[in-house]
Design a protein around this motif. Structure first.
Motif, short mmCIF file in Angstrom:
data_model
loop_
_atom_site.label_atom_id
_atom_site.label_comp_id
_atom_site.label_asym_id
_atom_site.label_seq_id
_atom_site.Cartn_x
_atom_site.Cartn_y
_atom_site.Cartn_z
N GLN A 1 -3.57 -4.55 4.94
CA GLN A 1 -4.86 -4.42 4.27
C GLN A 1 -5.85 -3.59 5.09
N GLN A 2 -5.84 -3.78 6.40
CA GLN A 2 -6.71 -2.97 7.26
C GLN A 2 -6.31 -1.50 7.21
N LEU A 3 -5.01 -1.26 7.12
CA LEU A 3 -4.52 0.11 7.01
C LEU A 3 -4.95 0.72 5.68
N GLN A 4 -4.98 -0.08 4.64
CA GLN A 4 -5.32 0.41 3.31
C GLN A 4 -6.75 0.95 3.25
N VAL A 5 -7.61 0.45 4.14
CA VAL A 5 -9.00 0.93 4.17
C VAL A 5 -9.05 2.43 4.43
N PHE A 6 -8.06 2.96 5.15
CA PHE A 6 -8.04 4.38 5.49
C PHE A 6 -7.31 5.22 4.45
N LEU A 7 -6.67 4.58 3.47
CA LEU A 7 -5.87 5.31 2.50
C LEU A 7 -6.67 5.57 1.23
N TRP A 8 -6.91 6.84 0.96
CA TRP A 8 -7.64 7.26 -0.23
C TRP A 8 -6.85 8.34 -0.94
N LYS B 1 7.97 4.09 2.61
CA LYS B 1 7.74 4.24 4.03
C LYS B 1 6.67 5.32 4.24
N ILE B 2 5.89 5.14 5.28
CA ILE B 2 4.87 6.12 5.62
C ILE B 2 4.88 6.35 7.12
N SER B 3 4.92 7.61 7.51
CA SER B 3 4.92 7.96 8.93
C SER B 3 3.49 8.14 9.41
N VAL B 4 3.33 8.20 10.72
CA VAL B 4 1.99 8.35 11.27
C VAL B 4 1.42 9.73 10.94
N GLN B 5 2.29 10.78 10.89
CA GLN B 5 1.80 12.11 10.53
C GLN B 5 1.30 12.14 9.09
N GLU B 6 2.05 11.51 8.19
CA GLU B 6 1.62 11.45 6.78
C GLU B 6 0.32 10.66 6.65
N PHE B 7 0.23 9.58 7.38
CA PHE B 7 -0.95 8.73 7.32
C PHE B 7 -2.20 9.49 7.81
N ILE B 8 -2.07 10.16 8.95
CA ILE B 8 -3.20 10.91 9.50
C ILE B 8 -3.60 12.04 8.56
N SER B 9 -2.61 12.69 7.94
CA SER B 9 -2.90 13.76 7.00
C SER B 9 -3.70 13.26 5.81
N VAL B 10 -3.35 12.08 5.31
CA VAL B 10 -4.10 11.49 4.19
C VAL B 10 -5.53 11.19 4.61
N VAL B 11 -5.70 10.62 5.79
CA VAL B 11 -7.04 10.28 6.27
C VAL B 11 -7.88 11.54 6.42
N LYS B 12 -7.29 12.59 7.01
CA LYS B 12 -8.02 13.82 7.27
C LYS B 12 -8.45 14.52 5.97
N ASN B 13 -7.61 14.44 4.94
CA ASN B 13 -7.88 15.20 3.72
C ASN B 13 -8.62 14.41 2.64
N TYR B 14 -8.52 13.07 2.67
CA TYR B 14 -9.07 12.31 1.55
C TYR B 14 -10.07 11.22 1.94
N LEU C 1 -9.81 4.76 -4.04
CA LEU C 1 -9.11 3.94 -3.05
C LEU C 1 -7.65 3.79 -3.44
N PHE C 2 -6.78 3.94 -2.45
CA PHE C 2 -5.35 3.80 -2.70
C PHE C 2 -5.02 2.33 -2.93
N GLU C 3 -4.53 2.03 -4.10
CA GLU C 3 -4.16 0.66 -4.43
C GLU C 3 -2.68 0.44 -4.17
N ILE C 4 -2.35 -0.71 -3.59
CA ILE C 4 -0.96 -1.04 -3.28
C ILE C 4 -0.25 -1.45 -4.56
N SER C 5 0.68 -0.61 -5.01
CA SER C 5 1.46 -0.93 -6.20
C SER C 5 2.88 -1.34 -5.83
N GLN C 6 3.29 -1.05 -4.61
CA GLN C 6 4.58 -1.50 -4.11
C GLN C 6 4.49 -1.63 -2.59
#
Length: 467
Positions: free
Chosen positions: A239-246, A26-39, A252-257
């Motif tokens: 997949q569109q969300l994955q574009v922001f995950l690094w 699971k990923i929350s919006v705060q965690e997601f934004i933090s990943v985008v901002k930092n990576y 690039l963050f690869e979906i393993s699960q």
């Protein structure tokens, strides 16, 4: 490449289907934004742009660095030493265009100019601009412009970063929307599976006609198709969300699960905070927006350029004074114009001043253009803010209407089911009522998503009012 993308998408779809019921990340919006901002590469790029602006200031300060120079040379033809020369000098530029110099020269030879001095000679000198470049010159202009450009860059990169985070957060809530629609469709499929089994039993007991089983199967198949379509939309949005995950290292963050949102549309704080947000904008002035700060700093750069161009109208009048002292001689500094000195006065005056007038006029025009751009930007910001505020209030009122509409359709469905159990209705009418409920639920989810996206637009607009 396209074929490879299709294969990856197909494998991803199969992976999601197989893993959905298993333990998932699971990923929350705060965690997601933090990943985008930092990576995220763009966020890192914007920070690097700020560092580049800082480097430009250091580069501009280099124009005021002292310069140390040395020269060594000798000329000899047919045994005759024309000259032998050794020279060390230090030049120190100062803020007001004044340059201080000091040097040691050693000169010897048989073919020297009559104005040359044999032996060692110490020299201390100063050059003072008496008109042009005294109050302002290119070195000071470049440094000032670099400082203004740094603030300009910081404002621009902050706006771009906030735009990136806004896009990322809205993508997250769209992802949540598709996930909740998929859960809704899955729930409806389960309900209709149970209804089909019940209809088959009532048919076997002779309580219902055979056509009811066909009706139940058709309804189930319709919802199964909608479920698969909803699932496909959910995978696409993932997949569109994955574009922001690094990850760290710009990988690039690869979906393993399988991962899915831990936040729900209905749990967002915007439903209670939006009025406070609207109130905050009543006290905010557009002049303090970072986009306006960008144009203000640009105006400072253009004003610096205008001041520099104005110097071109002044005559170039430079005074230079050098004091000399021969090696092994006692220094005699005063009076300055009595002995061991050299001075010069250089005057240059452009006759028609055409280049100066044209350059100064162009500098003023650029300032006027920037002022017009600033006014347009203010108007654009005011329009955006009002649009987002209107959207937010409108969607909030639609949420209440949509929720009441959904409640009414659910009541109608419940009443139809009650009538059906009493033998006063048909499965067709139940399915019709149920379709209305599903449409209303999807509409309710969609409006909540639009409300949150409008809230985010206004929220991230607020972030652009401060660094």
């Amino acid at each position: 490449m396209k074929r490879l993308n299709k294969i990856i998408f197909t494998l991803l779809l199969l992976f999601f289907q197989c893993s959905f019921a298993q333990d998932s990340l699971k990923i929350s919006v705060q965690e997601f934004i933090s990943v985008v901002k930092n990576y995220h590469p763009l966020a890192l790029k914007y920070r690097l742009q700020n560092k580049m602006a800082e480097a430009e200031i250091t580069k501009a300060r280099g124009s005021f660095d002292p310069v140390l120079g040395a020269k060594l040379g000798e000329k000899n033809i047919d045994g005759t030493k024309y000259y032998e020369q050794k020279n060390v000098e230090l030049g120190i530029p100062t803020w007001y265009g004044i340059e201080v110099t000091g040097s040691y020269n050693y000169l010897d030879g048989e073919k020297l100019n009559s104005s040359d001095t044999k032996g060692g000679l110490y020299q201390m000198g100063i050059t003072v601009p008496l008109a042009k470049n005294l109050l302002y010159d290119k070195r000071r202009a470049v440094l000032d412009q670099a400082k203004f450009a740094q603030k300009m860059t910081e404002a621009e990169q902050a706006v771009l970063t906030n735009d990136l985070l806004l896009e990322a957060e809205n993508t997250y809530w769209e992802w949540v929307q598709y996930y909740e629609i998929y859960k809704l469709k899955s729930k409806i499929v389960d309900i209709n599976k149970d209804r089909l089994q019940l209809t088959k039993k009532t048919f076997e007991y002779g309580e219902r006609p055979a056509i009811d089983t066909v009706e139940a199967v058709s309804q189930l198949q319709s919802f199964e198709l909608q479920q698969r379509d909803a699932y496909l939309n959910f995978v696409k949005s993932t997949q569109q969300l994955q574009v922001f995950l690094w990850k760290d290292g710009q990988e690039l963050f690869e979906i393993s699960q399988l991962f899915y949102p831990s936040d729900q549309l209905s749990d967002h704080a915007a439903y209670s905070d939006f009025e406070f947000l609207l109130q905050e904008f009543k006290n905010m002035e557009t002049n303090s927006h970072l986009s306006i700060l960008y144009y203000n700093q640009k105006n400072n750069i253009l004003e610096s350029e205008r001041k520099l161009k104005w110097q071109s109208f002044l005559p170039k009048l430079d005074f230079t004074y050098n004091f000399f002292n021969k090696e092994n001689y006692r220094a005699d500094y005063l009076p300055l114009f009595d002995n061991n000195f050299q001075y010069g006065l250089k005057l240059e005056i452009p006759v028609f001043q055409r280049e100066a007038r044209a350059s100064y006029q162009m500098a003023k025009i650029k300032i006027n253009q920037n002022q017009l751009d600033t006014q347009m930007k203010k108007r654009e910001l005011d329009t955006k803010i009002e649009t987002y505020k209107n959207e937010l209030m409108n969607y909030h009122s639609q949420i209440d209407l949509s929720e009441n509409n959904l409640t009414n359709y659910q009541r109608l469905l419940y009443a139809e089911e009650t009538k059906y159990s009493n033998g006063e209705s048909s499965l067709f009418l139940i399915n019709s009522r149920e379709n209305k409920v599903i449409d209303a639920q999807e509409k309710f989810i969609s409006i909540k998503t639009k409300f949150l996206k409008s809230f985010n637009k206004l929220k991230w607009m607020k972030e652009n009012f401060s660094l």
